[in-house]
Write an enzyme that holds these catalytic residues in place. Structure first.
Site, PDB file in Angstrom:
ATOM      1  N   ASP A 149      -9.325  -7.671  18.605  1.00  0.00           N
ATOM      2  CA  ASP A 149      -9.893  -8.416  19.679  1.00  0.00           C
ATOM      3  C   ASP A 149     -10.799  -7.259  20.579  1.00  0.00           C
ATOM      4  OD1 ASP A 149      -7.466  -6.931  20.510  1.00  0.00           O
ATOM      5  OD2 ASP A 149      -7.618  -8.000  22.715  1.00  0.00           O
ATOM      6  N   HIS A 463      -7.264  -8.605  10.184  1.00  0.00           N
ATOM      7  CA  HIS A 463      -7.842  -9.647  11.445  1.00  0.00           C
ATOM      8  C   HIS A 463      -8.293  -8.680  12.341  1.00  0.00           C
ATOM      9  CE1 HIS A 463      -7.234 -12.724  14.377  1.00  0.00           C
ATOM     10  NE2 HIS A 463      -6.997 -11.825  15.448  1.00  0.00           N
ATOM     11  N   ASP A 509      -2.125 -10.904   2.994  1.00  0.00           N
ATOM     12  CA  ASP A 509      -3.358 -10.257   3.540  1.00  0.00           C
ATOM     13  C   ASP A 509      -4.519 -11.282   3.918  1.00  0.00           C
ATOM     14  OD1 ASP A 509      -5.710  -8.514   3.516  1.00  0.00           O
ATOM     15  OD2 ASP A 509      -5.875  -8.347   1.259  1.00  0.00           O
ATOM     16  N   GLU A 518      -3.414  -7.454  11.586  1.00  0.00           N
ATOM     17  CA  GLU A 518      -4.354  -7.017  12.513  1.00  0.00           C
ATOM     18  C   GLU A 518      -4.498  -5.558  12.468  1.00  0.00           C
ATOM     19  OE1 GLU A 518      -4.125  -8.675  16.499  1.00  0.00           O
ATOM     20  OE2 GLU A 518      -5.844  -7.569  17.290  1.00  0.00           O
TER      21      GLU A 518
HETATM   22  O1  9MR Z   1       1.061  -4.696  19.178  1.00  0.00           O
HETATM   23  C1  9MR Z   1       1.423  -5.715  19.896  1.00  0.00           C
HETATM   24  C2  9MR Z   1       3.025  -6.153  19.441  1.00  0.00           C
HETATM   25  O2  9MR Z   1       3.842  -4.897  19.400  1.00  0.00           O
HETATM   26  C3  9MR Z   1       3.389  -7.068  20.296  1.00  0.00           C
HETATM   27  O3  9MR Z   1       4.595  -7.834  19.673  1.00  0.00           O
HETATM   28  C4  9MR Z   1       2.413  -8.453  20.449  1.00  0.00           C
HETATM   29  C5  9MR Z   1       2.672  -9.495  21.101  1.00  0.00           C
HETATM   30  O4  9MR Z   1       2.924  -9.177  22.560  1.00  0.00           O
HETATM   31  O5  9MR Z   1       1.256  -7.824  20.640  1.00  0.00           O
HETATM   32  C6  9MR Z   1       0.663  -6.834  19.982  1.00  0.00           C
HETATM   33  O6  9MR Z   1      -0.710  -6.447  20.690  1.00  0.00           O
HETATM   34  C7  9MR Z   1      -2.026  -7.083  20.464  1.00  0.00           C
HETATM   35  C8  9MR Z   1      -2.253  -7.181  21.973  1.00  0.00           C
HETATM   36  O7  9MR Z   1      -1.350  -7.970  22.516  1.00  0.00           O
HETATM   37  C9  9MR Z   1      -3.815  -7.749  21.843  1.00  0.00           C
HETATM   38  N1  9MR Z   1      -4.553  -6.909  21.116  1.00  0.00           N
HETATM   39  C10 9MR Z   1      -4.150  -7.015  19.626  1.00  0.00           C
HETATM   40  C11 9MR Z   1      -2.661  -6.394  19.588  1.00  0.00           C
HETATM   41  C12 9MR Z   1      -2.201  -6.259  18.249  1.00  0.00           C
HETATM   42  O8  9MR Z   1      -1.900  -7.440  17.621  1.00  0.00           O
END
Ligand code: 9MR
Ligand code: ZN
Length: 536
Positions: A149, A463, A509, A518
């Site tokens: 993102d 992602h 994948d 991601e």
């Molecule tokens: O890395 C984060 C993970 O530990 C959490 O479980 C998750 C849900 O809260 O969020 C992940 O972080 C994401 C973030 O909220 C937004 N940018 C992408 C991150 C990776 O997926």
């Protein structure tokens, strides 16, 4: 299947492949296109691996030491991917893991000269509004997109920068080569040039009272588009104690590292750190962060800020030697914190890192020893865990959470720190640390290398918005995937992974699998740390 590190093995390192069917194997060197068997051996039955539910055997081929390209075949006809045996094998990997962060730069164009085919125009340059008062706007451009993102968040930023700066401080000889970024050749190591891009942005993320805005994002995640196409309004979300403590810690740390390169910049960061510390003193209570209604960007919420405060105290003390930080450090050390974790939720391991790698050894000996014992005990626990795992990774079934590869790599970091601390057990810890890297690069139950561009069967569909939208088939090299998660959250994963799939195998994948595939800045940063150790 024959699972192994698809990048390969260092000449003197232990080398183990995992067989899911066979019980004997041949190691075959590829010489001028011809196959030459260099070792024939029995594998050792391991039994059932809990996290994958695979019955596996271990093929130990550590005696093969001739540099070259190899494959392994077993008695059932299974064939491995190609791999290499060589010294300095992880150098290109380390370089790309770091260069990946350059591709996350926000608020500037990525030019062909540095980005190759992965160029894009300048993105996200408007002013941000305060979420709580839309009348007020601020210029807060810059920094790295956090992940797939376009948001930018303080805690993850602080942690990623800290991993990188410690990697540089401990293993500077691994960062002599340039990585072709705009600042390359300016006399400063590129790892510091790249981190500075993030730090300059962080300097803008502090309010008048010293608090750090929790995050800078749009209200809702952008659809899939190139960064420069995203014209949504960005907002500065309220200050949290977690973000502010992470901010103080990383700024203090950075001020130490940059002092010899740019005194003014270092001083500016120390001022920011002190201001943040002042805020923390004024707000001893926990101030968390929850997404308001109509906002779905990353939350990075944490139920406890003691670990962040501990890290801040440790860095402030190590950087300044001042009594008041020492007192805070001693007080916060009494809290029940693990002191061995390096992820964004629990940063208490970074306090250990600060104290234990402080060349001046300013921390009172008793406290220092306490931290050291905890780190070494954890390294021993991880070593045992690794030995008891069919794929040699120090993970239990319940450790496969969102971003499990971060858990693997943070454990790798802890083991590397233990190598630095205890010469007598260095060989053991190195071996375990490498086992974590081997898992990442292919010694796992799905047979993927979780780093783009590294390994014959590297995953290809992270992602990541630019990757999906830039029209270029392959993703940029050097991105660590979040990895398998026993409890996937995204729709695609939920629909396609059958209930009851063992956690190590809960991976796809697929570009839509944000909870499995991601990329983030803080999943790459521990990989830089671990590989830098082995590239010394
Ligand atoms: O890395 C984060 C993970 O530990 C959490 O479980 C998750 C849900 O809260 O969020 C992940 O972080 C994401 C973030 O909220 C937004 N940018 C992408 C991150 C990776 O997926
Ligand atoms: Zn941007």
């Amino acid at each position: 299947m024959i699972a192994l590190n698809q990048v390969g093995y260092l000449i003197e390192a232990q080398k183990k492949a995992v067989l899911t069917k066979g019980n004997s194997f041949r190691v075959i060197q590829i010489v001028n296109g011809e196959e030459k068997t260099v070792l024939e051996k029995e594998a050792v039955a391991f039994g059932l691996d809990e996290s994958s539910q695979d019955e596996v055997s271990i093929a130990d081929f550590s005696e093969v030491k001739e540099p070259g390209i190899y494959i392994i075949k077993d008695n059932t006809g299974d064939v491995s991917y190609h791999f290499e045996i060589a010294d300095k094998l992880y150098k290109p990997l380390q370089k790309d893991l770091l260069k990946a962060l350059y591709y996350q730069r926000c608020g500037c164009a990525l030019e062909e000269k540095h980005a190759g085919v992965y160029t894009h125009a300048c993105c996200h340059t408007g002013e941000a509004k305060l979420w709580e008062n839309h009348e007020i706007s601020k210029e807060v451009n810059g920094g790295w997109h956090d992940a797939g993102d376009f948001g930018r968040y303080i805690s993850p930023a602080a942690v990623a920068v800290a991993h990188l700066l410690y990697a540089f401080m401990l293993f500077p000889e691994s960062f002599q080569e340039e990585i072709n970024i705009p600042e390359s050749g300016n006399g400063v190591p590129d790892i510091l040039n790249e981190c500075r891009y993030e730090l300059e942005w962080m300097l803008k993320m502090q309010d008048e009272e010293g608090g750090a805005y929790h995050k800078l994002t749009s209200a809702m995640h952008a659809d899939f588009m190139m960064p420069e196409e995203d014209k949504s309004q960005f907002y500065l979300f309220p200050v949290s104690s977690m973000a502010t403590a992470d901010y103080a810690a990383s700024m203090a740390l950075a001020s130490r590292v940059y002092a010899v390169y740019d005194k003014a910049f270092a001083d500016k960061m120390m001022d920011a750190a002190k201001k943040a510390w002042g805020w923390l003193e004024k707000h001893p209570e926990y101030i968390g962060f929850k997404n308001p209604e109509n906002c779905n960007t990353g939350e990075y919420d944490d139920v406890c800020d003691k670990d962040e405060r501990l890290w801040a105290a440790a860095e402030m003390f190590v950087a300044t030697g001042e009594e008041k930080y020492k007192n805070a450090l001693e007080e916060l050390s009494k809290e029940n914190l693990c002191k061995t974790d390096f992820g964004w939720t629990d940063v208490s391991g970074l306090a250990s890192m600060a104290i234990l790698t402080d060349a001046k050894k300013q921390t009172p000996e008793k406290l220092r020893k306490e931290f050291c014992d905890i780190v070494l005990a954890e390294a021993d626990r991880l070593t045992k865990l690794s030995e008891e795992n069919g794929y040699l990774v120090a993970m239990k079934p319940e450790d496969y959470v969102w971003g499990s590869n971060m858990v693997v790599l943070n454990r790798g970091m802890l083991l590397v720190l233990a190598c630095v601390l205890l010469e007598e057990r260095k060989a053991v810890y190195e071996n375990t640390a490498l086992a974590q890297l081997h898992y990442l690069l292919g010694t796992n139950a799905v047979g993927y290398s979780y780093v783009t561009g590294y390994g014959e069967n590297a995953y290809k569909n992270p992602h990541n918005r630019p990757t999906e939208c830039d029209g270029i088939e392959l993703p940029m090299p050097g991105w660590v995937s979040g990895g398998p998660s026993g409890i996937p959250y995204d729709e695609t994963a939920i629909q396609n992974i059958p209930q009851g799939t063992p956690p190590m195998k809960c991976y796809l994948d697929h570009v839509m699998c944000y909870s499995l595939n991601e990329i983030t800045i803080y999943w790459n940063s521990p990989a830089v740390f671990v590989t830098a150790y082995f590239n010394r």
